[in-house]
Design an enzyme around this catalytic site. Structure first.
Site, PDB file in Angstrom:
ATOM      1  CG  PHE A  82      -1.949  -0.945   1.392  1.00 21.29           C
ATOM      2  CD1 PHE A  82      -3.120  -0.804   0.676  1.00 21.29           C
ATOM      3  CD2 PHE A  82      -1.821  -2.030   2.254  1.00 21.29           C
ATOM      4  CE1 PHE A  82      -4.143  -1.732   0.796  1.00 21.29           C
ATOM      5  CE2 PHE A  82      -2.838  -2.963   2.385  1.00 21.29           C
ATOM      6  CZ  PHE A  82      -4.000  -2.814   1.659  1.00 21.29           C
ATOM      7  CB  ALA A  83       4.178   2.035   1.491  1.00 28.09           C
ATOM      8  CB  SER A 126      -5.351   4.538  -8.459  1.00 31.20           C
ATOM      9  OG  SER A 126      -6.134   5.642  -8.778  1.00 31.20           O
ATOM     10  CE1 TYR A 151      -1.382   7.804  -5.986  1.00 28.77           C
ATOM     11  CE2 TYR A 151      -3.293   8.285  -7.371  1.00 28.77           C
ATOM     12  CZ  TYR A 151      -2.665   7.499  -6.414  1.00 28.77           C
ATOM     13  OH  TYR A 151      -3.317   6.402  -5.898  1.00 28.77           O
ATOM     14  CE  LYS A 155      -0.696   4.159  -6.437  1.00 30.80           C
ATOM     15  NZ  LYS A 155      -0.113   3.256  -5.433  1.00 30.80           N
ATOM     16  CG  ASN A 181     -13.613   7.925  -6.129  1.00 28.00           C
ATOM     17  OD1 ASN A 181     -13.343   7.424  -7.208  1.00 28.00           O
ATOM     18  ND2 ASN A 181     -13.502   9.225  -5.932  1.00 28.00           N
ATOM     19  NE  ARG A 297     -11.048  18.186  -7.889  1.00 27.67           N
ATOM     20  CZ  ARG A 297     -11.069  17.226  -6.967  1.00 27.67           C
ATOM     21  NH1 ARG A 297     -10.829  17.499  -5.699  1.00 27.67           N
ATOM     22  NH2 ARG A 297     -11.365  15.983  -7.299  1.00 27.67           N
TER      23      ARG A 297
END
Ligand code: NAD
Ligand code: WQD
Length: 340
Positions: A82-83, A126, A151, A155, A181, A297
């Site tokens: 997970f880190a 993700s 980010y 992944k 999510n 956004r």
């Protein structure tokens, strides 16, 4: 069966450790730098499960430090990795930190798999790897999109690193899980997401506005081509995400995988709009939210939700919790935090 959980003091890692202890089949060992979490989470896990998990507070980008864990525990059968850093806007601000942390840590984990002959790896990916999509719902054959932020790019690269590594290491087996999510908290309300002071994600912003930590929430965009004009996402309860990791580990340890690098989407399959989420929160908790309708956004896509039928079919995984559970547990956790 011992399993190393990297990032185990974080949001999804800690919920996975709880589920793992409750299942009883695997014995988790936690490693976390606590850069984005706190060692007190280990106490919270103990409070919920009655089990004190072995915990190493170190940065796994330090290969020697990571390897010492495997020297100490020669019988680790798997790693759940997970880190990572996970904040999209921060990754745009500090790209090199994201590439360094998210990729160096993975490289060290893969090296550990090689050196210590660890046969099983579960990797946190993700839905952000898909980017803007033409067709909904998104399934595992949907191609990766152009990376919209560092980010998401880490992944994408991470997945490719694992795929190429698996090709030349036939005894190594990986499951890549692409979360949509994740929201909510443990049903006890005793463990949940520890957000930064200024959270970016919708659910912690909702609960922080409701409790009065934040003044107001802005709905980012009401002119999208969606049923109410706000963006649609696939929210999935963190305990369901946690459960999928146990099922993925069982899938690997029972040798049910066909290829040695399998990929699964993890979402509920239901698209929920921002306005629907706000109204669900108000209805379920009885708390009125102070929100305004605002501009879009930058970087947001109008809608994304998952086809998770592969995980249903092969992992026998499906969501046990709905929106009401996500909202109620997140709210219970926020209220508990206030009392601490
Ligand atoms: P989190 O920030 O709560 O947990 C990550 C943990 O990893 C933190 O405790 C942090 O201290 C630790 N960590 C980071 N770098 C480290 C390092 N080099 N060495 C040791 N520990 C380190 O995040 P989370 O929400 O639990 O996410 C877990 C994983 O799932 C991440 O890989 C994230 O990218 C992925 N993911 C999260 C979401 C989400 O919305 N939460 C969605 C998709 C994928
Ligand atoms: C959800 C919706 C916002 C805040 C991110 C990452 C993704 C994955 C999950 C890690 C969007 C709207 C939000 C607010 C709002 N994480 N919103 N007002 O952007 O779908 O995904 O987290 O892998 O990679 O990109 O999640 O929670 O930020 O936003 O209207 O104050 O809520 O516009 O439609 P997102 P989010």
């Amino acid at each position: 069966m011992k399993v190393l959980i990297t990032g185990g003091a974080g949001y999804i890692g800690s919920h996975t450790i709880i589920e793992m202890i409750e299942t009883g089949e695997f014995s988790p060992i936690c490693v976390d730098s606590c850069e984005r979490s706190t060692p007190e989470t280990i106490d919270r896990i103990e409070q919920i499960t009655g089990v004190r998990v072995p915990f190493y507070k170190l940065n796994i980008c330090n290969k020697d430090a990571l390897f010492r864990i495997f020297e100490e525990h020669k019988d680790i059968v798997g790693i759940i990795h997970f880190a990572a850093y996970k904040c999209v806007p921060e990754s745009v601000e500090k790209p090199l930190e994201y590439y360094r942390n998210n990729l160096q840590s993975l490289e060290n984990v893969l090296e550990a798999c090689l050196k210590y002959k660890i046969p099983n790896l579960i990797f946190s990916s993700s839905c952000s790897i898909y980017g803007e999509v033409d067709k909904l719902p998104v399934n595992e054959d949907t191609p990766m999109g152009a990376p919209f932020c560092p980010y998401a790019h880490t992944k994408q690269i991470g997945e490719e690193m694992i795929r190429f590594f698996a090709q030349v290491n036939p005894k190594f087996n990986a499951v890549i899980l692409r979360y949509f999510n994740p929201v909510g908290a443990h049903k006890s309300g005793l463990n949940g997401e520890l957000s930064p002071d200024k959270p970016n994600n919708l659910m912690p912003i909702i609960t922080q506005v409701a409790i009065g930590k934040m003044k107001q929430l802005t709905v980012f965009g009401t002119d999208y081509d969606t049923r109410d004009g706000s963006c649609i996402r696939d929210y999935v309860h963190v305990s369901d995400i946690a459960d999928a990791h146990i099922k993925a580990l069982q899938f690997l340890t029972e040798k049910k995988n066909i290829s040695n690098c399998e990929v699964f989407n993890l979402g509920s399959g239901n698209g929920v709009s921002v306005l629907e989420m706000l109204h669900a929160f108000e209805e379920i908790t009885g708390v009125k939210l102070n929100y305004v309708l605002g501009d879009r956004r930058a970087g947001d896509i109008p809608a994304v939700y998952s086809d998770s039928s592969c995980a249903e079919r092969l992992l026998h995984w499906s969501c046990q919790y709905g929106i009401a559970d996500m909202v109620a547990s997140a709210w219970k956790w926020e209220q508990n935090l206030k009392l601490e």
